[in-house]
Design an enzyme around this catalytic site. Structure first.
Site, PDB file in Angstrom:
ATOM      1  N   ASN A   9       0.866  -1.180   0.000  1.00  0.00           N
ATOM      2  CA  ASN A   9       0.000   0.000   0.000  1.00  0.00           C
ATOM      3  C   ASN A   9       0.906   1.235   0.000  1.00  0.00           C
ATOM      4  O   ASN A   9       1.416   1.631   1.040  1.00  0.00           O
ATOM      5  CB  ASN A   9      -0.891  -0.034   1.253  1.00  0.00           C
ATOM      6  CG  ASN A   9      -1.769   1.195   1.365  1.00  0.00           C
ATOM      7  OD1 ASN A   9      -1.853   2.004   0.439  1.00  0.00           O
ATOM      8  ND2 ASN A   9      -2.432   1.347   2.505  1.00  0.00           N
ATOM      9  N   LYS A  11       0.161   4.258  -0.503  1.00  0.00           N
ATOM     10  CA  LYS A  11      -0.497   5.486  -0.041  1.00  0.00           C
ATOM     11  C   LYS A  11      -0.154   6.644  -0.999  1.00  0.00           C
ATOM     12  O   LYS A  11      -0.050   6.412  -2.197  1.00  0.00           O
ATOM     13  CB  LYS A  11      -0.125   5.779   1.414  1.00  0.00           C
ATOM     14  CG  LYS A  11      -0.353   4.543   2.302  1.00  0.00           C
ATOM     15  CD  LYS A  11      -0.209   4.804   3.759  1.00  0.00           C
ATOM     16  CE  LYS A  11      -0.437   3.499   4.529  1.00  0.00           C
ATOM     17  NZ  LYS A  11      -0.338   3.686   5.962  1.00  0.00           N
ATOM     18  N   HIS A  96      -9.839   1.297   4.591  1.00  0.00           N
ATOM     19  CA  HIS A  96      -8.584   1.585   5.291  1.00  0.00           C
ATOM     20  C   HIS A  96      -8.847   2.637   6.372  1.00  0.00           C
ATOM     21  O   HIS A  96      -9.635   3.564   6.159  1.00  0.00           O
ATOM     22  CB  HIS A  96      -7.528   2.073   4.296  1.00  0.00           C
ATOM     23  CG  HIS A  96      -6.162   2.113   4.908  1.00  0.00           C
ATOM     24  ND1 HIS A  96      -5.772   3.118   5.748  1.00  0.00           N
ATOM     25  CD2 HIS A  96      -5.120   1.247   4.843  1.00  0.00           C
ATOM     26  CE1 HIS A  96      -4.527   2.881   6.167  1.00  0.00           C
ATOM     27  NE2 HIS A  96      -4.113   1.745   5.630  1.00  0.00           N
ATOM     28  N   GLU A  98      -7.231   5.110   7.266  1.00  0.00           N
ATOM     29  CA  GLU A  98      -6.988   6.498   6.841  1.00  0.00           C
ATOM     30  C   GLU A  98      -8.171   7.042   6.039  1.00  0.00           C
ATOM     31  O   GLU A  98      -8.470   8.230   6.097  1.00  0.00           O
ATOM     32  CB  GLU A  98      -5.672   6.571   6.041  1.00  0.00           C
ATOM     33  CG  GLU A  98      -4.478   6.401   6.979  1.00  0.00           C
ATOM     34  CD  GLU A  98      -3.237   5.806   6.344  1.00  0.00           C
ATOM     35  OE1 GLU A  98      -3.168   5.712   5.112  1.00  0.00           O
ATOM     36  OE2 GLU A  98      -2.336   5.417   7.110  1.00  0.00           O
ATOM     37  N   GLU A 167      -5.783  -4.364  10.669  1.00  0.00           N
ATOM     38  CA  GLU A 167      -4.789  -3.309  10.849  1.00  0.00           C
ATOM     39  C   GLU A 167      -5.142  -2.487  12.089  1.00  0.00           C
ATOM     40  O   GLU A 167      -5.926  -1.524  11.993  1.00  0.00           O
ATOM     41  CB  GLU A 167      -4.769  -2.384   9.624  1.00  0.00           C
ATOM     42  CG  GLU A 167      -4.432  -3.088   8.333  1.00  0.00           C
ATOM     43  CD  GLU A 167      -3.824  -2.117   7.324  1.00  0.00           C
ATOM     44  OE1 GLU A 167      -2.709  -2.368   6.888  1.00  0.00           O
ATOM     45  OE2 GLU A 167      -4.459  -1.097   7.026  1.00  0.00           O
ATOM     46  N   GLY A 173       1.932   2.900  10.777  1.00  0.00           N
ATOM     47  CA  GLY A 173       2.897   3.996  10.623  1.00  0.00           C
ATOM     48  C   GLY A 173       3.540   4.445  11.917  1.00  0.00           C
ATOM     49  O   GLY A 173       4.159   5.508  11.960  1.00  0.00           O
ATOM     50  N   SER A 212       2.956  -1.437  10.720  1.00  0.00           N
ATOM     51  CA  SER A 212       4.389  -1.500  11.044  1.00  0.00           C
ATOM     52  C   SER A 212       4.987  -2.886  10.839  1.00  0.00           C
ATOM     53  O   SER A 212       5.862  -3.320  11.595  1.00  0.00           O
ATOM     54  CB  SER A 212       4.642  -0.993  12.472  1.00  0.00           C
ATOM     55  OG  SER A 212       4.243   0.356  12.573  1.00  0.00           O
TER      56      SER A 212
HETATM   57  P1  PGA Z   1       2.422   0.746   7.761  1.00  0.00           P
HETATM   58  O1  PGA Z   1       1.005   0.905   7.057  1.00  0.00           O
HETATM   59  O2  PGA Z   1       3.021  -0.574   7.277  1.00  0.00           O
HETATM   60  O3  PGA Z   1       3.222   1.929   7.318  1.00  0.00           O
HETATM   61  O4  PGA Z   1       2.194   0.711   9.231  1.00  0.00           O
HETATM   62  C1  PGA Z   1       0.176  -0.198   6.844  1.00  0.00           C
HETATM   63  C2  PGA Z   1      -1.108   0.238   6.200  1.00  0.00           C
HETATM   64  O5  PGA Z   1      -1.605   1.324   6.526  1.00  0.00           O
HETATM   65  O6  PGA Z   1      -1.667  -0.473   5.345  1.00  0.00           O
END
Ligand code: PGA
Length: 250
Positions: A9, A11, A96, A98, A167, A173, A212
């Site tokens: 992903n 982003k 997601h 976000e 998640e 993140g 992460s």
């Molecule tokens: P991250 O994001 O690996 O940077 O924690 C995962 C995601 O949001 O799909």
């Protein structure tokens, strides 16, 4: 046996040139004979150019990070499931955290996006996960269960086109991943919840971990019985790291 899946992903990262370089680098290093399904989810404008360079023999596929809740028409700035399909997408990420947080996408709109995506033969990576304070209040199972409501309403045939990504929001993140034990516990719970609808489909359903996940923790996470791979954010932006995560899934 369930397939192992690793989805990148990206982003809001990578220009066209950077994205093509990254995909070409990863494809040049990955073993043709590994069984891992690898999915790149770049931004919309990069979808078609990346589709054109994907090597299907190495099990690389294309996914979008989002799709419109509208089918077509006067909706300036939107991208529909049908258009995504037409540029080579086979997957789409829906729900997601976000999107939930920054774009106010909650269960009603996610339900519409889910059904439009499935109608246009996109496989859906459906994200669920609790916030930290919800975990601290021991509400995490309830939260995830309610986020699975839309999935439980699908037909058996539709359910077979779903991948769940667990998640935990506090892990995305932040550099703090869920422990393998915490993740396994939630993945098993998700599978049990889906099994109340259809045990065979639940048993075959891929459930990915995200938050992460990196080259250091991936193999421990992926070796848990109910963790079938990962949805990878920041570590998918670096070729070497993403390749190591693919290895961890083999
Ligand atoms: P991250 O994001 O690996 O940077 O924690 C995962 C995601 O949001 O799909």
């Amino acid at each position: 046996m369930r397939p192992k899946i690793v989805a990148a992903n990206w982003k809001l990262n990578k220009t066209l040139e950077e994205g093509l370089n990254l995909v070409n680098f990863i494809q040049s290093k990955v073993n043709e004979y590994d069984d891992v399904i690898k999915i790149f989810c770049p931004t919309f404008p990069l979808l078609y150019p990346i589709h054109q360079v994907l090597q299907k023999n190495k099990k690389f596929f294309l996914g979008a990070q989002n799709c419109s809740a509208f089918e077509k028409g006067a909706y300036t700035g939107e991208v529909s499931a049908e258009i995504l399909k037409s540029v080579g997408c086979e997957y789409v990420i829906i729900g997601h955290s976000e999107r939930r947080k920054f774009f106010n996408e909650y269960e009603n709109i996610l339900k519409t996006k889910l059904s439009i995506s499935l109608k246009h033969q996109l496989k859906v990576i459906y994200c669920v996960g609790e916030e930290l304070d919800q975990r601290n209040q021991k509400l995490h199972f309830n939260v995830v269960k309610s986020q699975l409501e839309n999935i439980l309403e699908l037909t058996d045939e539709q359910l077979q086109q779903i991948i769940i990504a667990y998640e935990p929001v506090w892990a995305i993140g932040t550099g703090v991943n869920a422990t393998p034990k915490q993740a396994q516990e939630m993945h098993a719970f998700i599978r049990e919840t889906i099994a109340t609808k259809n045990a065979d489909i639940a048993n075959a359903l891929p459930i990915l971990y995200g938050g992460s996940c990196n080259p250091t923790n991936a193999s421990q996470l992926f070796s848990q019985p109910d963790i079938d791979g990962g949805l990878i954010g920041s570590a998918s932006l670096k070729g070497e790291d993403f390749i190591q995560i693919i290895y961890a899934a083999t």
